[in-house]
Design a protein around this motif. Structure first.
Motif, PDB file in Angstrom:
ATOM      1  N   GLY A  67       0.798  -1.213   0.000  1.00 22.36           N
ATOM      2  CA  GLY A  67       0.000   0.000   0.000  1.00 22.36           C
ATOM      3  C   GLY A  67       0.835   1.269   0.000  1.00 22.36           C
ATOM      4  O   GLY A  67       0.380   2.321  -0.434  1.00 22.36           O
ATOM      5  N   GLU A  68       2.090   1.165   0.445  1.00 23.26           N
ATOM      6  CA  GLU A  68       2.958   2.351   0.455  1.00 23.26           C
ATOM      7  C   GLU A  68       3.342   2.788  -0.964  1.00 23.26           C
ATOM      8  O   GLU A  68       3.845   3.890  -1.151  1.00 23.26           O
ATOM      9  CB  GLU A  68       4.203   2.101   1.295  1.00 23.26           C
ATOM     10  N   ASN A  69       3.088   1.954  -1.968  1.00 24.58           N
ATOM     11  CA  ASN A  69       3.388   2.304  -3.358  1.00 24.58           C
ATOM     12  C   ASN A  69       2.301   3.166  -3.992  1.00 24.58           C
ATOM     13  O   ASN A  69       2.451   3.598  -5.127  1.00 24.58           O
ATOM     14  CB  ASN A  69       3.566   1.045  -4.206  1.00 24.58           C
ATOM     15  N   PHE A  70       1.223   3.409  -3.265  1.00 26.74           N
ATOM     16  CA  PHE A  70       0.100   4.163  -3.811  1.00 26.74           C
ATOM     17  C   PHE A  70       0.262   5.649  -3.565  1.00 26.74           C
ATOM     18  O   PHE A  70       0.688   6.069  -2.493  1.00 26.74           O
ATOM     19  CB  PHE A  70      -1.215   3.708  -3.168  1.00 26.74           C
ATOM     20  N   ASP A  71      -0.096   6.435  -4.546  1.00 22.19           N
ATOM     21  CA  ASP A  71      -0.289   7.868  -4.379  1.00 22.19           C
ATOM     22  C   ASP A  71      -1.805   8.034  -4.357  1.00 22.19           C
ATOM     23  O   ASP A  71      -2.451   8.171  -5.400  1.00 22.19           O
ATOM     24  CB  ASP A  71       0.342   8.632  -5.542  1.00 22.19           C
ATOM     25  N   LEU A  72      -2.379   7.932  -3.158  1.00 22.66           N
ATOM     26  CA  LEU A  72      -3.830   7.873  -3.014  1.00 22.66           C
ATOM     27  C   LEU A  72      -4.574   9.093  -3.576  1.00 22.66           C
ATOM     28  O   LEU A  72      -5.588   8.920  -4.251  1.00 22.66           O
ATOM     29  CB  LEU A  72      -4.209   7.621  -1.549  1.00 22.66           C
ATOM     30  N   ARG A  85      -2.357   3.783 -13.486  1.00 22.93           N
ATOM     31  CA  ARG A  85      -3.690   3.926 -12.907  1.00 22.93           C
ATOM     32  C   ARG A  85      -4.101   2.550 -12.411  1.00 22.93           C
ATOM     33  O   ARG A  85      -3.573   1.542 -12.848  1.00 22.93           O
ATOM     34  CB  ARG A  85      -4.680   4.446 -13.950  1.00 22.93           C
ATOM     35  N   TYR A  86      -5.063   2.514 -11.500  1.00 21.90           N
ATOM     36  CA  TYR A  86      -5.457   1.222 -10.957  1.00 21.90           C
ATOM     37  C   TYR A  86      -6.938   1.192 -10.621  1.00 21.90           C
ATOM     38  O   TYR A  86      -7.575   2.225 -10.421  1.00 21.90           O
ATOM     39  CB  TYR A  86      -4.638   0.879  -9.705  1.00 21.90           C
ATOM     40  N   LEU A  87      -7.445  -0.015 -10.566  1.00 16.09           N
ATOM     41  CA  LEU A  87      -8.787  -0.312 -10.061  1.00 16.09           C
ATOM     42  C   LEU A  87      -8.599  -1.339  -8.958  1.00 16.09           C
ATOM     43  O   LEU A  87      -7.747  -2.211  -9.057  1.00 16.09           O
ATOM     44  CB  LEU A  87      -9.663  -0.912 -11.164  1.00 16.09           C
ATOM     45  N   ILE A  88      -9.403  -1.238  -7.913  1.00 17.67           N
ATOM     46  CA  ILE A  88      -9.344  -2.211  -6.835  1.00 17.67           C
ATOM     47  C   ILE A  88     -10.545  -3.134  -6.977  1.00 17.67           C
ATOM     48  O   ILE A  88     -11.685  -2.679  -7.046  1.00 17.67           O
ATOM     49  CB  ILE A  88      -9.370  -1.531  -5.443  1.00 17.67           C
ATOM     50  N   ASP A  89     -10.279  -4.425  -7.047  1.00 18.44           N
ATOM     51  CA  ASP A  89     -11.329  -5.419  -7.150  1.00 18.44           C
ATOM     52  C   ASP A  89     -12.150  -5.428  -5.862  1.00 18.44           C
ATOM     53  O   ASP A  89     -11.598  -5.583  -4.776  1.00 18.44           O
ATOM     54  CB  ASP A  89     -10.687  -6.796  -7.390  1.00 18.44           C
ATOM     55  N   ASN A  90     -13.439  -5.224  -5.972  1.00 20.46           N
ATOM     56  CA  ASN A  90     -14.381  -5.256  -4.846  1.00 20.46           C
ATOM     57  C   ASN A  90     -14.133  -4.185  -3.787  1.00 20.46           C
ATOM     58  O   ASN A  90     -14.416  -4.385  -2.617  1.00 20.46           O
ATOM     59  CB  ASN A  90     -14.391  -6.630  -4.172  1.00 20.46           C
ATOM     60  N   ALA A  91     -13.579  -3.058  -4.187  1.00 20.00           N
ATOM     61  CA  ALA A  91     -13.386  -1.948  -3.248  1.00 20.00           C
ATOM     62  C   ALA A  91     -13.342  -0.639  -4.028  1.00 20.00           C
ATOM     63  O   ALA A  91     -13.073  -0.635  -5.233  1.00 20.00           O
ATOM     64  CB  ALA A  91     -12.108  -2.121  -2.444  1.00 20.00           C
ATOM     65  N   ILE A  92     -13.580   0.449  -3.339  1.00 17.57           N
ATOM     66  CA  ILE A  92     -13.564   1.755  -3.988  1.00 17.57           C
ATOM     67  C   ILE A  92     -12.182   2.385  -3.943  1.00 17.57           C
ATOM     68  O   ILE A  92     -11.719   2.958  -4.918  1.00 17.57           O
ATOM     69  CB  ILE A  92     -14.613   2.687  -3.346  1.00 17.57           C
ATOM     70  N   THR A  93     -11.523   2.257  -2.784  1.00 23.34           N
ATOM     71  CA  THR A  93     -10.209   2.887  -2.641  1.00 23.34           C
ATOM     72  C   THR A  93      -9.187   1.891  -2.098  1.00 23.34           C
ATOM     73  O   THR A  93      -9.532   0.879  -1.488  1.00 23.34           O
ATOM     74  CB  THR A  93     -10.267   4.092  -1.672  1.00 23.34           C
ATOM     75  N   ALA A  94      -7.929   2.214  -2.301  1.00 21.91           N
ATOM     76  CA  ALA A  94      -6.826   1.406  -1.774  1.00 21.91           C
ATOM     77  C   ALA A  94      -6.534   1.833  -0.340  1.00 21.91           C
ATOM     78  O   ALA A  94      -6.849   2.946   0.067  1.00 21.91           O
ATOM     79  CB  ALA A  94      -5.590   1.611  -2.638  1.00 21.91           C
ATOM     80  N   LYS A  95      -5.912   0.936   0.400  1.00 21.13           N
ATOM     81  CA  LYS A  95      -5.504   1.224   1.776  1.00 21.13           C
ATOM     82  C   LYS A  95      -3.985   1.251   1.829  1.00 21.13           C
ATOM     83  O   LYS A  95      -3.319   0.338   1.327  1.00 21.13           O
ATOM     84  CB  LYS A  95      -6.017   0.138   2.721  1.00 21.13           C
ATOM     85  N   THR A 111      -5.541  -3.908 -12.423  1.00 22.59           N
ATOM     86  CA  THR A 111      -6.605  -4.297 -11.511  1.00 22.59           C
ATOM     87  C   THR A 111      -5.938  -5.030 -10.363  1.00 22.59           C
ATOM     88  O   THR A 111      -5.162  -5.965 -10.556  1.00 22.59           O
ATOM     89  CB  THR A 111      -7.635  -5.203 -12.199  1.00 22.59           C
ATOM     90  N   LEU A 112      -6.248  -4.597  -9.141  1.00 24.13           N
ATOM     91  CA  LEU A 112      -5.605  -5.104  -7.940  1.00 24.13           C
ATOM     92  C   LEU A 112      -6.631  -5.743  -7.014  1.00 24.13           C
ATOM     93  O   LEU A 112      -7.792  -5.322  -6.979  1.00 24.13           O
ATOM     94  CB  LEU A 112      -4.917  -3.964  -7.192  1.00 24.13           C
ATOM     95  N   ARG A 113      -6.186  -6.737  -6.266  1.00 23.04           N
ATOM     96  CA  ARG A 113      -7.050  -7.370  -5.258  1.00 23.04           C
ATOM     97  C   ARG A 113      -6.302  -7.356  -3.941  1.00 23.04           C
ATOM     98  O   ARG A 113      -5.134  -7.761  -3.872  1.00 23.04           O
ATOM     99  CB  ARG A 113      -7.379  -8.794  -5.667  1.00 23.04           C
ATOM    100  N   GLU A 114      -6.984  -6.883  -2.906  1.00 22.93           N
ATOM    101  CA  GLU A 114      -6.361  -6.843  -1.583  1.00 22.93           C
ATOM    102  C   GLU A 114      -6.124  -8.254  -1.068  1.00 22.93           C
ATOM    103  O   GLU A 114      -6.974  -9.129  -1.195  1.00 22.93           O
ATOM    104  CB  GLU A 114      -7.255  -6.080  -0.594  1.00 22.93           C
ATOM    105  N   LEU A 115      -4.937  -8.476  -0.505  1.00 23.54           N
ATOM    106  CA  LEU A 115      -4.609  -9.758   0.118  1.00 23.54           C
ATOM    107  C   LEU A 115      -5.007  -9.685   1.576  1.00 23.54           C
ATOM    108  O   LEU A 115      -4.707  -8.703   2.254  1.00 23.54           O
ATOM    109  CB  LEU A 115      -3.117 -10.054  -0.018  1.00 23.54           C
ATOM    110  N   LYS A 116      -5.638 -10.700   2.049  1.00 23.91           N
ATOM    111  CA  LYS A 116      -6.111 -10.692   3.447  1.00 23.91           C
ATOM    112  C   LYS A 116      -5.402 -11.729   4.259  1.00 23.91           C
ATOM    113  O   LYS A 116      -4.906 -12.679   3.829  1.00 23.91           O
ATOM    114  CB  LYS A 116      -7.606 -10.937   3.484  1.00 23.91           C
TER     115      LYS A 116
END
Length: 116
Positions: A67-72, A85-95, A111-116
């Motif tokens: 997440g530190e690689n993002f310029d939110l 540019r990016y899209l987050i799968d199943n979310a509006i914004t990155a963390k 297109t990115l997916r958050e790892l849990k």
């Protein structure tokens, strides 16, 4: 002389498959539109699914980014010093405190997916 162990692991190329009848109809219709048999159409779909579709897929898909690689504020993410540019799968914004896997690359949009 062939090795009997290797010979016992050879595959016949036949896969029994049970699918929903409605899905079967859709697949037959699509195969017919392409002028293919159902078997040939399914083989093509499987082969296409195994190969990266483009250069970006080969380079990026599967990478994990922090997440530190993002310029939110600008909605950009830095990968190897280049902003995308990016899209987050199943979310509006990155963390900023999460990890993400790149699941698709299309030009300069990831297109990115958050790892849990």
């Amino acid at each position: 002389m062939t090795n009997p162990i290797e010979e016992s692991h050879k595959k016949s190329g036949k896969i029994p498959l049970r699918i929903d009848p409605e899905l079967h109809e859709v697949l037959v219709t699509r195969a017919n539109k392409e002028g293919r048999s159902l078997n040939n159409y399914l083989t093509k779909l499987l082969e296409d699914g195994l190969q990266p579709k483009n250069f970006e897929d080969r380079q990026f898909v599967g990478q994990v980014i922090s997440g530190e690689n993002f310029d939110l504020p600008s909605r950009l993410v830095s990968i190897s010093g280049i902003y995308y540019r990016y899209l987050i799968d199943n979310a509006i914004t990155a963390k900023a405190d999460a990890q993400y896997a790149i699941i698709e690359a299309n030009g300069n949009i990831l297109t990115l997916r958050e790892l849990k």
